[in-house]
Structures are given as structure tokens and as C-alpha cells.
Design a protein around this motif. Structure first.
Motif, PDB file in Angstrom:
ATOM      1  N   PRO B  95      45.120  28.371  14.941  1.00 17.68           N
ATOM      2  CA  PRO B  95      44.968  27.413  16.038  1.00 17.68           C
ATOM      3  C   PRO B  95      45.303  28.064  17.372  1.00 17.68           C
ATOM      4  CG  PRO B  95      46.915  26.899  14.736  1.00 17.68           C
ATOM      5  CD  PRO B  95      46.205  28.008  14.022  1.00 17.68           C
ATOM      6  N   GLY B  96      44.489  27.816  18.375  1.00 15.65           N
ATOM      7  CA  GLY B  96      44.737  28.384  19.695  1.00 15.65           C
ATOM      8  C   GLY B  96      45.553  27.423  20.538  1.00 15.65           C
ATOM      9  N   PHE B  97      46.282  27.982  21.495  1.00 15.55           N
ATOM     10  CA  PHE B  97      47.098  27.157  22.393  1.00 15.55           C
ATOM     11  C   PHE B  97      46.903  27.626  23.813  1.00 15.55           C
ATOM     12  CE2 PHE B  97      49.478  27.297  18.395  1.00 15.55           C
ATOM     13  CZ  PHE B  97      49.634  25.952  18.156  1.00 15.55           C
ATOM     14  N   HIS B  98      47.039  26.694  24.756  1.00 23.00           N
ATOM     15  CA  HIS B  98      47.247  27.111  26.137  1.00 23.00           C
ATOM     16  C   HIS B  98      48.745  27.342  26.242  1.00 23.00           C
ATOM     17  CE1 HIS B  98      43.362  26.533  27.961  1.00 23.00           C
ATOM     18  NE2 HIS B  98      43.223  25.364  27.386  1.00 23.00           N
ATOM     19  N   PRO B  99      49.212  28.596  26.317  1.00 23.83           N
ATOM     20  CA  PRO B  99      50.661  28.825  26.217  1.00 23.83           C
ATOM     21  C   PRO B  99      51.468  28.175  27.345  1.00 23.83           C
ATOM     22  CG  PRO B  99      49.473  30.868  26.716  1.00 23.83           C
ATOM     23  CD  PRO B  99      48.444  29.827  26.442  1.00 23.83           C
ATOM     24  N   ALA B 100      50.796  27.907  28.468  1.00 23.75           N
ATOM     25  CA  ALA B 100      51.534  27.314  29.588  1.00 23.75           C
ATOM     26  C   ALA B 100      51.696  25.805  29.428  1.00 23.75           C
ATOM     27  CB  ALA B 100      50.834  27.631  30.901  1.00 23.75           C
ATOM     28  N   PHE B 101      50.976  25.198  28.495  1.00 23.27           N
ATOM     29  CA  PHE B 101      51.113  23.759  28.262  1.00 23.27           C
ATOM     30  C   PHE B 101      52.435  23.483  27.561  1.00 23.27           C
ATOM     31  CE2 PHE B 101      46.456  22.052  27.929  1.00 23.27           C
ATOM     32  CZ  PHE B 101      46.304  22.260  29.278  1.00 23.27           C
ATOM     33  N   THR B 102      52.989  22.301  27.808  1.00 21.52           N
ATOM     34  CA  THR B 102      54.093  21.846  26.970  1.00 21.52           C
ATOM     35  C   THR B 102      53.476  21.279  25.694  1.00 21.52           C
ATOM     36  OG1 THR B 102      54.049  19.609  27.845  1.00 21.52           O
ATOM     37  CG2 THR B 102      55.439  21.183  29.010  1.00 21.52           C
ATOM     38  N   ALA B 103      54.351  21.059  24.681  1.00 21.72           N
ATOM     39  CA  ALA B 103      53.851  20.479  23.425  1.00 21.72           C
ATOM     40  C   ALA B 103      53.141  19.159  23.725  1.00 21.72           C
ATOM     41  CB  ALA B 103      55.017  20.261  22.462  1.00 21.72           C
ATOM     42  N   PHE B 104      53.744  18.363  24.595  1.00 17.78           N
ATOM     43  CA  PHE B 104      53.151  17.062  24.936  1.00 17.78           C
ATOM     44  C   PHE B 104      51.791  17.252  25.607  1.00 17.78           C
ATOM     45  CE2 PHE B 104      52.273  13.154  26.997  1.00 17.78           C
ATOM     46  CZ  PHE B 104      53.010  12.163  26.374  1.00 17.78           C
ATOM     47  N   GLU B 105      51.741  18.155  26.585  1.00 17.81           N
ATOM     48  CA  GLU B 105      50.480  18.368  27.313  1.00 17.81           C
ATOM     49  C   GLU B 105      49.372  18.843  26.386  1.00 17.81           C
ATOM     50  OE1 GLU B 105      52.005  19.550  31.807  1.00 17.81           O
ATOM     51  OE2 GLU B 105      51.941  21.073  30.245  1.00 17.81           O
ATOM     52  N   PHE B 106      49.752  19.713  25.449  1.00 17.63           N
ATOM     53  CA  PHE B 106      48.759  20.252  24.520  1.00 17.63           C
ATOM     54  C   PHE B 106      48.158  19.142  23.657  1.00 17.63           C
ATOM     55  CE2 PHE B 106      47.641  21.869  20.327  1.00 17.63           C
ATOM     56  CZ  PHE B 106      46.689  22.812  20.672  1.00 17.63           C
ATOM     57  N   VAL B 107      49.040  18.341  23.047  1.00 20.35           N
ATOM     58  CA  VAL B 107      48.542  17.272  22.163  1.00 20.35           C
ATOM     59  C   VAL B 107      47.785  16.232  22.999  1.00 20.35           C
ATOM     60  CG1 VAL B 107      49.183  15.532  20.467  1.00 20.35           C
ATOM     61  CG2 VAL B 107      50.404  17.696  20.529  1.00 20.35           C
ATOM     62  N   ASP B 108      48.262  16.001  24.222  1.00 17.72           N
ATOM     63  CA  ASP B 108      47.584  15.062  25.126  1.00 17.72           C
ATOM     64  C   ASP B 108      46.170  15.553  25.432  1.00 17.72           C
ATOM     65  OD1 ASP B 108      47.678  12.752  26.911  1.00 17.72           O
ATOM     66  OD2 ASP B 108      47.620  14.210  28.541  1.00 17.72           O
ATOM     67  N   TYR B 109      46.043  16.852  25.650  1.00 16.35           N
ATOM     68  CA  TYR B 109      44.733  17.446  25.957  1.00 16.35           C
ATOM     69  C   TYR B 109      43.772  17.252  24.781  1.00 16.35           C
ATOM     70  CZ  TYR B 109      41.398  21.014  27.501  1.00 16.35           C
ATOM     71  OH  TYR B 109      40.264  21.676  27.891  1.00 16.35           O
ATOM     72  N   VAL B 110      44.295  17.514  23.562  1.00 19.39           N
ATOM     73  CA  VAL B 110      43.450  17.323  22.366  1.00 19.39           C
ATOM     74  C   VAL B 110      43.085  15.840  22.226  1.00 19.39           C
ATOM     75  CG1 VAL B 110      43.366  17.544  19.851  1.00 19.39           C
ATOM     76  CG2 VAL B 110      44.398  19.353  21.224  1.00 19.39           C
ATOM     77  N   ALA B 111      44.039  14.952  22.562  1.00 20.75           N
ATOM     78  CA  ALA B 111      43.759  13.513  22.474  1.00 20.75           C
ATOM     79  C   ALA B 111      42.633  13.126  23.436  1.00 20.75           C
ATOM     80  CB  ALA B 111      45.029  12.723  22.789  1.00 20.75           C
ATOM     81  N   ILE B 112      42.588  13.761  24.599  1.00 19.84           N
ATOM     82  CA  ILE B 112      41.492  13.495  25.548  1.00 19.84           C
ATOM     83  C   ILE B 112      40.170  13.952  24.929  1.00 19.84           C
ATOM     84  CG2 ILE B 112      40.508  14.141  27.780  1.00 19.84           C
ATOM     85  CD1 ILE B 112      43.391  14.284  28.857  1.00 19.84           C
ATOM     86  N   LEU B 113      40.204  15.129  24.295  1.00 19.67           N
ATOM     87  CA  LEU B 113      38.984  15.620  23.644  1.00 19.67           C
ATOM     88  C   LEU B 113      38.548  14.668  22.525  1.00 19.67           C
ATOM     89  CD1 LEU B 113      39.779  19.436  23.329  1.00 19.67           C
ATOM     90  CD2 LEU B 113      38.266  18.352  24.974  1.00 19.67           C
ATOM     91  N   LYS B 114      39.527  13.938  21.967  1.00 18.58           N
ATOM     92  CA  LYS B 114      39.192  12.974  20.908  1.00 18.58           C
ATOM     93  C   LYS B 114      38.901  11.594  21.499  1.00 18.58           C
ATOM     94  CE  LYS B 114      41.571  15.120  17.004  1.00 18.58           C
ATOM     95  NZ  LYS B 114      42.520  14.879  15.900  1.00 18.58           N
ATOM     96  N   GLU B 115      38.600  11.557  22.760  1.00 22.73           N
ATOM     97  CA  GLU B 115      38.132  10.336  23.443  1.00 22.73           C
ATOM     98  C   GLU B 115      39.204   9.263  23.598  1.00 22.73           C
ATOM     99  OE1 GLU B 115      34.844   9.342  20.836  1.00 22.73           O
ATOM    100  OE2 GLU B 115      33.439  10.071  22.343  1.00 22.73           O
ATOM    101  N   LEU B 116      40.474   9.611  23.570  1.00 23.11           N
ATOM    102  CA  LEU B 116      41.500   8.615  23.876  1.00 23.11           C
ATOM    103  C   LEU B 116      41.635   8.586  25.393  1.00 23.11           C
ATOM    104  CD1 LEU B 116      42.118   9.342  20.827  1.00 23.11           C
ATOM    105  CD2 LEU B 116      44.449   8.712  21.316  1.00 23.11           C
ATOM    106  N   THR B 117      40.888   7.709  26.031  1.00 18.81           N
ATOM    107  CA  THR B 117      40.810   7.774  27.490  1.00 18.81           C
ATOM    108  C   THR B 117      41.862   6.916  28.182  1.00 18.81           C
ATOM    109  OG1 THR B 117      39.067   6.151  27.355  1.00 18.81           O
ATOM    110  CG2 THR B 117      38.387   8.439  27.650  1.00 18.81           C
ATOM    111  N   ASP B 118      42.358   5.877  27.514  1.00 21.65           N
ATOM    112  CA  ASP B 118      43.358   5.034  28.162  1.00 21.65           C
ATOM    113  C   ASP B 118      44.693   5.774  28.201  1.00 21.65           C
ATOM    114  OD1 ASP B 118      44.175   2.166  29.083  1.00 21.65           O
ATOM    115  OD2 ASP B 118      45.705   2.791  27.636  1.00 21.65           O
ATOM    116  N   ARG B 119      45.154   6.037  29.424  1.00 14.63           N
ATOM    117  CA  ARG B 119      46.305   6.919  29.604  1.00 14.63           C
ATOM    118  C   ARG B 119      47.537   6.438  28.852  1.00 14.63           C
ATOM    119  NH1 ARG B 119      50.439   7.668  33.434  1.00 14.63           N
ATOM    120  NH2 ARG B 119      50.823   9.863  33.929  1.00 14.63           N
TER     121      ARG B 119
END
Lengths: 281, 292
Positions: B95-119
């Protein structure tokens, strides 16, 4: 503390109706300002206050949007799109610095000698930017993004917008320092769009490195050949050259839209979409 | 091929005749599978085609031939592909990571890719999955500052975000120490309580402890498909202990108590030993090699 939340803001905050980005400002402010927290407690009934605390707690570990992301949200971009835009690799400082340096050099050379260097490099910058933003070897989340329901082409377009937003204004600024700036811009802007689109069109076929490299080399070779064969103004700076540039940009954009389904991992053969060589059995 | 253990539950994912050719090599050669709820283990040596099979099932690559249905959706059509991706969680091998992301930011980013648009809903979901994998406390930490085991759990959280009904895990326990592996096993078992999970692994213990079913592949073909006990049973009477390494044994080693444990075709008069899943796996692979 130089400011405090207004009673109206606190009322809306307590009822959960305060819209973003004002909501985020108040959240951040409340975390640091005891008088405003006291005022909030007086504004709301206890149940609503508890819900507010839970929200505040949630906000504390939420990602802090950076300056660019906040600006985009303020301009009406949905927060999830702003997040995708600003997470593009070209938003890193190293890329922005490289763009600025390249253009500075081109502008300095242009003021003392020929505008050819700026003409040659300005269209290559967005092409290179798109190349470093997308691809199995470059984007660490390539595989994750590929199998996500968000269409890969949409993601690609969002990233390309991020690239154009960073490179084009910088190249325009560099052009403004030169004599006959308008002519120069008309000379490189259409090729920039044409080369970027063409690089993307060829990416599923050639790969994310070879495609832009081929297109970029073609551009430089064409400019050089023009320079060697004719003595007059470079072709992109002539009326015929600019018309050709616009036509090429439109044709490349149309080809890109037609090829949009080739990006989502199911068109075969597509060497670019296959796993890295080292991971194949 | 029939699947005795899976007749109780309707299959959620079914594949028929999956074939993938890469540079004239048949990486998958007519693989047919029917997966149901629970954890199914996928075993096979390096180069067997495990990762390719997982990539096909995760819609990352299209098969050259064959049909695939994921929770009623056909990934061969653009619409079916998008629908299948909406119910899918995929943990790639590296699995690849953006190393500068926090754990939260990373999972949040993937959640956006999974169409979870409501913040707000998305952030609540990100917190939920990070709590599930036991990383609630370090969610604000940058990924480059996390240990290998923690990163692997961040990747699992990203696969779990959006509560997918079909989870594809490609060797998630590689490089983890026994304690971390145990923790990962717990998480996988938990995920399998309400989902279809396909777990690719080299660890036969993982399969023995977690899976209600195991699929063994080699050279792109399914060699075994059934409950782990049936794979273990293939080694019944073919494991024995003796004073020496038996000359005809497939494998034989000196154990801690000084006797030799041999796997293969026993000579007469030896004392049989209790077979393990690994013995059954070894014999299954060998049977194929002998046939070739």
C-alpha cells in the motif's frame, strides 16, 4: 485574542446551522478562547452544548485545510474536491520552486536575448506537472484510486486543473516581463494546452513517463527544426502558428475526452495500468 | 468444482474461467471461484498468480477472458464496475502512502475517493475505522512517524472505510512480528463476521486460525478449494516421525525433541504424526509438480 465570536455566530453554532468556513473559524476560535466558550454555554441549552462539544472534539483532529484549500472552499469549491486538488503532488513546494526557477531563468534569458527559451519551456511545465501527478510509479495511492468508485478520469482532470492553476499563472507572469508579452503568450498558451492534452491521451498507451517525454521531445524538436530552417520569427509567434496551436489544442482535448474510459483499469492492452514489473510473478 | 462449505450461503462473489496473460505467460489459467460471507484464505507459492487474482477481483485489472460478479454487479460494464467499486475494500500488497499526511488525513483522502462527500459524516466514518484498527490515539500523527505495523493498520482502516461488503487483503501480515500478526488476525476475523473477505497469505497458521475455507493456487490454476480441515486431511497418514530424515520424504527436519518429522510417502512400520495444514498444502503443491 483580537476578536470574539458574535452572539449571532454563537447562536447559529449552538444550533448547528453555522455554515463552513465560518464554522471552522469559530471552532478553532472556541478551542482557544475561554470567554467565548462561556458565552456559548450561556447561549445554548445543555443538550445542544454537549452536541457542540462533541463536534468541537471531532474538529480538533480533523485535517487542517491549508491556505490554498481554504481559499478554494471560500471560492465555492466543495471541500472534498478542494482536498483532491491540493493533495496533487504538484502542490508541493519543491515543484512550485522548480517552476518558478525555470521561468525566472527563461525570463532573464528572454530580456537579454531570445524569447525562444520561454517559448520552449512554458508549454513543457504543465506537461511535466501532469506527468508527476499521475501514474503507478509516481502516485503512491495509484492502486487505491484506481479501484475507488471515483472515476479515474475525473481524478485526472482535477489533478490537471491543479497543475494548470500552478504553472499557467507563473508562466503568464514571466511573459509579462518580456517585450511583446501578448504575442508571446498567444505563442505558448495554445501549445501548452495541446501538449498537456496530447501527453494525457498517449499515457494509457505509452505510460506516464514515456508519453509526456515523447510529446515534450517532439515539441523541442519542432521548435529547433523551425529555428534552423527559417530566419524569421519562430512559427508559434506567427498568425499561422497560433491558429495551428489553437486547432491542435482543440483536437487534443477532443481526443482526450474520447479516450476517457481508457484510464480506469479495464481497457486492455494498457501496459500503463498493469502492476509494476517487480510485483508481477 | 463444488464447494461443500459454501452451499449454506449464496455466493457474494463469483468468478468463472478467469484468464490473464502477461507477456505470453498465463498468469491466471481459467480460475473459477465462488466466495461467500466469512474469511477465505488464498494460499500459493510466490509467482502462483495470487496478486493478479486479487487485482482482478478488486477491479484493478481486467481479465482477458472469464466472467466476474461482485455482489450482483458485473465489473465488465462501466456501470457495474462503479457499483462493484462502491462495495469493495482493497488492501494492496504494497500500500502506498502520502508520507506527509497524518493517519486521519490519509484515511480521509481515501474516503473522498470512495465518494463520501459529506464532510461531517466522512470524518465520523474516518474516526470509526481508525478506532476499529486501534489507531484512535495516533490519528493526528504523520504516517512517516508511524511504525510498519501501524502503517499496515492505517492501510487496513483505509480499506475498511465506507463499510465495504467485500474486502480483498493482499498479504497484510508480511513483515509483522507475531504480536502484530495476532492483532491483525483479530481485525480480519472481526471484518469477516459481516463481510466476504479474501485474504492472500503465505502464513498457513493465518489460514488455519481464521478461515472457514481455503483456496490453493499455483501456476494460475486452482489446486484445492474447500475447508482447511479437508486440506489438512490430505496429509493424513503421510506425516511420520523417525530417528532419521527419510530418504524419500518431500520434507524432513529434526525437531526440538531430537526426532525427525517427515512428510511424503511413508515406508511401512513408521509411527504416524498428526498432520498440519502446512503438510496438506505442501503435499497439494507437490502433487501438481509430480503431475507436470
Amino acid at each position: 485574542m483580537t476578536w470574539h465570536a458574535t452572539p449571532a455566530d454563537l447562536r447559529d453554532y449552538a444550533s448547528g446551522t453555522l455554515p463552513a468556513p465560518r464554522l471552522w473559524s469559530i471552532d478553532t476560535h472556541l478551542a482557544a478562547c475561554a470567554p467565548c466558550r462561556t458565552a456559548l454555554a450561556a447561549t445554548a441549552d445543555p443538550a445542544v452544548t454537549d452536541a457542540g462539544w462533541a463536534r468541537l472534539d471531532a474538529e480538533l483532529d480533523a485535517p487542517r485545510p491549508g491556505a490554498v484549500e481554504s481559499l478554494l472552499v471560500r471560492c465555492g469549491t466543495p471541500d472534498h474536491t478542494a482536498r483532491l486538488l491540493t493533495a496533487t503532488p504538484v502542490m508541493r513546494r519543491s515543484w512550485l520552486a522548480a517552476v518558478a526557477l525555470t521561468l525566472l531563468l527563461a525570463a532573464v534569458v528572454g530580456r537579454t536575448g531570445t524569447p525562444l527559451l520561454l517559448l520552449a519551456t512554458a508549454p513543457l511545465l504543465p506537461l511535466a506537472g501532469v506527468a508527476v501527478s499521475f501514474g503507478p510509479r509516481i502516485d503512491p495511492l495509484y492502486e487505491t484510486a484506481l479501484v475507488a468508485p471515483v472515476h479515474t478520469f475525473r481524478l485526472l482532470m482535477i489533478r490537471s486543473v491543479a497543475v494548470l492553476l500552478t504553472t499557467l499563472p507563473a508562466a503568464l507572469a514571466a511573459s509579462l516581463t518580456m517585450p511583446s508579452a501578448a504575442l508571446l503568450m498567444a505563442g505558448w498558451l495554445p501549445p501548452a494546452l495541446a501538449l498537456t492534452s496530447l501527453g494525457l491521451v498517449l499515457t494509457p498507451r505509452l505510460g506516464p513517463v514515456a508519453a509526456p517525454a515523447t510529446v515534450g521531445a517532439g515539441w523541442l524538436a519542432a521548435l529547433l527544426a523551425g529555428r534552423l530552417l527559417t530566419d524569421g520569427a519562430p512559427f508559434p509567434l506567427t498568425a499561422a502558428g497560433q491558429l495551428t496551436g489553437v486547432a491542435a489544442a482543440l483536437a487534443a482535448a477532443a481526443a482526450l475526452v474520447a479516450a476517457r474510459d481508457r484510464f480506469d483499469g479495464t481497457s486492455r492492452p494498457a501496459p500503463y495500468l498493469r502492476p509494476r514489473a517487480g510485483r508481477l510473478p | 468444482m463444488t464447494h461443500p462449505t459454501n452451499h449454506q450461503a449464496a455466493p457474494t462473489v463469483s468468478a468463472a474461467g478467469l484468464t490473464v496473460t502477461h507477456r505470453r505467460t498465463r498468469v491466471l489459467d481459467g480460475v473459477s471461484l465462488r466466495l461467500g460471507p466469512g474469511v477465505t484464505g488464498l494460499l500459493g507459492p510466490n509467482g502462483a498468480g495470487k496478486t493478479t487474482l486479487l487485482r482482478v477481483l478488486a477491479t484493478a485489472t481486467a481479465p482477458d477472458h472469464g466472467a466476474l460478479t461482485i455482489l450482483g454487479h458485473d465489473p465488465a460494464t462501466p456501470r457495474g464496475r462503479t457499483e462493484a467499486r462502491r462495495v469493495l475494500g482493497y488492501l494492496p500488497q504494497n500500500p502506498g502512502f502520502h508520507p506527509a499526511f497524518t493517519a486521519f488525513e490519509f484515511v480521509d483522502y481515501v474516503a473522498i475517493l470512495k465518494e463520501l462527500t459529506d464532510r461531517r459524516a466522512r470524518h465520523a466514518e474516518v474516526r470509526r475505522v481508525l478506532e476499529t484498527v486501534g489507531l484512535g490515539e495516533v490519528r493526528g500523527r504523520r504516517i512517516r512517524a508511524l511504525s510498519g505495523g501501524m502503517r499496515q493498520r492505517v492501510a487496513l482502516a483505509a480499506a475498511l472505510v465506507g463499510d465495504p461488503a467485500f474486502l480483498v487483503l493482499d498479504e497484510p501480515t508480511v513483515g509483522l512480528d507475531p504480536e502484530k500478526r495476532m492483532r491483525f488476525r483479530e481485525l480480519t476475523a472481526e471484518a469477516g463476521e459481516s463481510r466476504t473477505v479474501l485474504l492472500s497469505t503465505h502464513q498457513t497458521e493465518d489460514v488455519a486460525m481464521l478461515c472457514h475455507r481455503v483456496v490453493v493456487i499455483d501456476a494460475g490454476r486452482v489446486l484445492f478449494d474447500g475447508p482447511p480441515d479437508a486440506l489438512r486431511a490430505r496429509a493424513a497418514g503421510r506425516v511420520w516421525t523417525g530417528a532419521d530424515r527419510a530418504p524419500g520424504a518431500l520434507a524432513g527436519w529434526r525437531t526440538g525433541v531430537g526426532t525427525y518429522r517427515n512428510v511424503g510417502d511413508p515406508p511401512s512400520g513408521v509411527s504416524p504424526a498428526e498432520p498440519t495444514l502446512e503438510d496438506g498444502y505442501l503435499l497439494t503443491l507437490h502433487a501438481r509438480e509430480a503431475a507436470v
